[in-house]
Write a protein that holds these residues in place. Structure first.
Motif, mmCIF file in Angstrom:
data_model
loop_
_atom_site.group_PDB
_atom_site.id
_atom_site.type_symbol
_atom_site.label_atom_id
_atom_site.label_comp_id
_atom_site.label_asym_id
_atom_site.label_seq_id
_atom_site.Cartn_x
_atom_site.Cartn_y
_atom_site.Cartn_z
ATOM 1 N N LEU A 378 0.557 -1.196 -0.126
ATOM 2 C CA LEU A 378 -0.121 0.041 -0.459
ATOM 3 C C LEU A 378 0.603 0.989 0.049
ATOM 4 O O LEU A 378 0.613 2.537 -0.576
ATOM 5 N N GLY A 379 1.821 1.018 0.888
ATOM 6 C CA GLY A 379 2.805 2.394 0.753
ATOM 7 C C GLY A 379 3.015 2.923 -0.799
ATOM 8 O O GLY A 379 3.386 3.703 -0.965
ATOM 9 N N GLU A 380 3.824 1.543 -1.041
ATOM 10 C CA GLU A 380 4.679 1.607 -2.550
ATOM 11 C C GLU A 380 3.728 2.058 -3.558
ATOM 12 O O GLU A 380 4.094 3.051 -4.035
ATOM 13 N N ALA A 381 1.864 1.573 -3.859
ATOM 14 C CA ALA A 381 1.470 2.519 -4.130
ATOM 15 C C ALA A 381 1.016 3.407 -4.179
ATOM 16 O O ALA A 381 0.420 4.514 -5.508
ATOM 17 N N VAL A 382 0.834 4.092 -2.652
ATOM 18 C CA VAL A 382 0.215 6.199 -2.744
ATOM 19 C C VAL A 382 2.311 6.694 -3.499
ATOM 20 O O VAL A 382 1.512 6.992 -3.793
ATOM 21 N N ARG A 383 3.002 6.078 -3.054
ATOM 22 C CA ARG A 383 3.978 6.545 -3.551
ATOM 23 C C ARG A 383 4.499 6.680 -4.268
ATOM 24 O O ARG A 383 4.432 7.551 -5.670
ATOM 25 N N ARG A 384 3.751 5.462 -5.537
ATOM 26 C CA ARG A 384 3.740 6.235 -7.017
ATOM 27 C C ARG A 384 2.463 6.703 -7.347
ATOM 28 O O ARG A 384 3.032 7.758 -8.689
ATOM 29 N N VAL A 410 -8.176 11.919 -2.676
ATOM 30 C CA VAL A 410 -6.684 12.762 -3.584
ATOM 31 C C VAL A 410 -7.625 13.996 -3.646
ATOM 32 O O VAL A 410 -8.327 13.905 -4.094
ATOM 33 N N GLU A 411 -6.346 14.803 -4.443
ATOM 34 C CA GLU A 411 -6.691 16.337 -4.595
ATOM 35 C C GLU A 411 -5.227 16.806 -5.328
ATOM 36 O O GLU A 411 -4.373 16.038 -5.440
ATOM 37 N N ALA A 420 -7.207 8.115 -7.457
ATOM 38 C CA ALA A 420 -8.205 7.710 -6.467
ATOM 39 C C ALA A 420 -8.569 5.803 -6.252
ATOM 40 O O ALA A 420 -8.672 5.466 -5.392
ATOM 41 N N ARG A 421 -9.393 6.109 -7.281
ATOM 42 C CA ARG A 421 -10.422 4.626 -7.664
ATOM 43 C C ARG A 421 -8.925 3.278 -7.801
ATOM 44 O O ARG A 421 -9.069 2.458 -7.314
ATOM 45 N N ALA A 422 -7.598 4.002 -8.390
ATOM 46 C CA ALA A 422 -7.070 2.613 -8.230
ATOM 47 C C ALA A 422 -6.453 1.873 -6.758
ATOM 48 O O ALA A 422 -5.902 0.900 -6.799
ATOM 49 N N LEU A 423 -5.756 3.692 -6.498
ATOM 50 C CA LEU A 423 -5.818 3.365 -4.800
ATOM 51 C C LEU A 423 -6.712 2.288 -4.068
ATOM 52 O O LEU A 423 -5.730 1.981 -3.194
ATOM 53 N N ALA A 424 -7.847 2.613 -4.477
ATOM 54 C CA ALA A 424 -8.821 2.229 -3.706
ATOM 55 C C ALA A 424 -9.539 0.724 -4.063
ATOM 56 O O ALA A 424 -9.541 -0.418 -3.061
ATOM 57 N N GLN A 425 -8.988 0.354 -5.971
ATOM 58 C CA GLN A 425 -9.359 -1.243 -6.386
ATOM 59 C C GLN A 425 -7.355 -1.548 -5.242
ATOM 60 O O GLN A 425 -7.645 -3.288 -5.199
ATOM 61 N N VAL A 426 -6.092 -1.019 -5.282
ATOM 62 C CA VAL A 426 -5.250 -1.830 -4.368
ATOM 63 C C VAL A 426 -5.509 -1.736 -2.197
ATOM 64 O O VAL A 426 -6.160 -3.238 -2.696
ATOM 65 N N VAL A 427 -6.458 -1.183 -2.398
ATOM 66 C CA VAL A 427 -6.883 -1.198 -0.509
ATOM 67 C C VAL A 427 -7.786 -2.694 -1.109
ATOM 68 O O VAL A 427 -8.148 -3.520 0.345
#
Length: 433
Positions: A378-384, A410-411, A420-427
């Motif tokens: 998750l941390g790596e996805a946020v960093r990217r 996401v702002e 935001a949707r891409a990160l939600a899918q990661v979660v």
């Protein structure tokens, strides 16, 4: 580490662990044992919101407290900040509220205030949790009373900050919650013409498609009825959101900007959820801006650390530290309207005066938010994701302090929805394991 207390007390689905009557009784015993260490004759003020489970949990908590020799004063249905005010004003040992704030009716919770009217610090909550693991035989017989002056005292306190609202036509969304009686009375006493909505609680309709988390209906009423503005509270009355005459949401960031300028603040404390537009606008006016963790207790801690007096969250949980010890929706509404009188114009003008960055906030329901948050993927996805915004936006992924959710924010000037949707899918993928 606290096992039961989150960012806003103990919270969960009523009737299920931890919010069973047995647990709440033991919590009352543990809290009562702690309060006996603070005072030989402890007095605890106890209030609730309008959920159907509040009576049961109130009775269990009161029994636990009284088993430790605590005097319990029932305040009835009262907004959470009213309990904070009265705890300090009446010099009580503590205050307690049965409420889950903006959550659905099935949820409930318990939060405590100390004698200064502030929420208990983390260390005190940890000590109460430690005491939960011990047996607490009856230590004296506590007594109980009904403090019938609670609502009048709190109303008088609020009216001391009310501007003259004569001629203003206001729609109030009371969320079928703790402000359903006081809200209309307060604004009518201040001179406004009031139309009250969602003010018939039945135990199960609190926050249901209404209130500060669902202001769409109030927006429609403001437009259809030609009202000057709308004001929406949450279930326990510690948050407020406005609707301007054009039906737009005037939220906590707008409130902070307007009131900071009107009251001559030197700086403002927001949170990691505060919009970058607010930060940019305040700094352009020469005002400092600081970000705290999400949660009013952390906003208050930073206000104290920085020597500032105004802070809050986009949700409408705003602290005016010169006037109160906690976020108060009714007080925040009055002071925002007072700021309008000082600065001129109406909410629509000030909405347009604060350009905000596009922001997308998604709540992803998970089984184990701690495990998801600790996963390095998750941390790596946020960093990217942050790198992809090229310095023109922000990303925040955090666990909810009150619900089984991971919140993705996401702002960005553009592309916020996609990121935001891409990160939600990661979660979601990490939660599935």
């Amino acid at each position: 580490m606290r096992r039961y207390f989150g960012t806003d007390g103990v919270r969960g689905e009523a009737g299920k662990p931890p919010l069973t009557p047995d647990f709440v009784l033991r919590l009352g015993q543990a809290a009562g044992a702690y309060f006996r260490q603070e005072s030989p004759r402890p007095v605890v003020l106890l209030a609730k919101d309008t959920r159907e489970s509040s009576d049961l949990l109130e009775a269990a908590l009161a029994a636990g407290l009284m088993s430790q020799g605590v005097r319990v004063e029932h305040l009835g249905v009262l907004p959470t900040p009213g309990v904070a005010y009265l705890t300090k004003a009446l010099k009580a040992t503590a205050g307690a509220v049965i409420s889950a704030s903006h959550n659905p009716y099935r949820d409930n919770g318990i939060k405590f205030f100390g004698p200064t009217g502030e929420k208990l610090p983390d260390e005190t909550e940890e000590e109460i949790e430690r005491l939960l693991e011990e047996d607490h035989p009856t230590r004296g017989i506590g007594t109980v009373g009904d403090f019938r002056e609670a609502e009048r005292m709190y109303l008088d306190f609020l009216l001391g900050y009310a501007p003259d609202l004569t001629g203003l036509r206001i729609g109030l969304d009371l969320a079928h919650g703790a402000t359903y009686r006081m809200g209309p009375r307060l604004f009518q006493r201040a001179g406004a013409e009031v139309m009250a909505f969602f003010n018939t609680p039945d135990g199960r309709n609190i926050n249901k498609a209404c209130g500060s988390t669902h202001p769409e209906a109030l927006s429609r009423f403001v437009l259809e009825l030609g009202l000057d503005l709308g004001i929406a509270f949450d279930g326990d009355g510690d948050r407020v959101q406005f609707i301007d005459r054009k039906g737009r949401l005037f939220h906590g960031d707008h409130i902070l900007y307007l009131t900071a300028l009107a009251f001559g603040e030197e700086g403002v404390v927001g949170t990691v959820m505060s919009n970058m537009g607010l930060e940019v606008a305040l700094k352009a006016k020469g005002l400092a801006f600081h970000r705290a963790q999400v949660g009013d207790r952390y906003v208050l801690e930073m206000l104290k650390a920085k020597g500032l007096h105004l802070g809050g969250e986009p949700s409408g949980h705003v602290i005016f530290r010169r006037h109160h010890t906690t976020g108060d929706g009714l007080l925040s509404a009055l002071l925002t309207l007072k700021a309008l009188r000082i600065m001129g114009g109406d909410l629509a003008d000030w909405y347009e005066g604060l350009p905000l960055y596009p922001q997308v906030l998604l709540g992803v329901r998970v089984r184990d938010k701690a495990r998801v948050m600790e996963d390095p993927r998750l941390g790596e996805a946020v960093r990217r994701a942050e790198e992809g915004l090229l310095g023109r936006g922000r990303v925040s992924v955090r666990p909810s302090g009150t619900e089984p959710l991971v919140r993705v924010m996401v702002e960005a000037e553009e592309g916020a929805e996609e990121v935001a949707r891409a990160l939600a899918q990661v979660v979601e993928a990490l939660d599935r394991g």
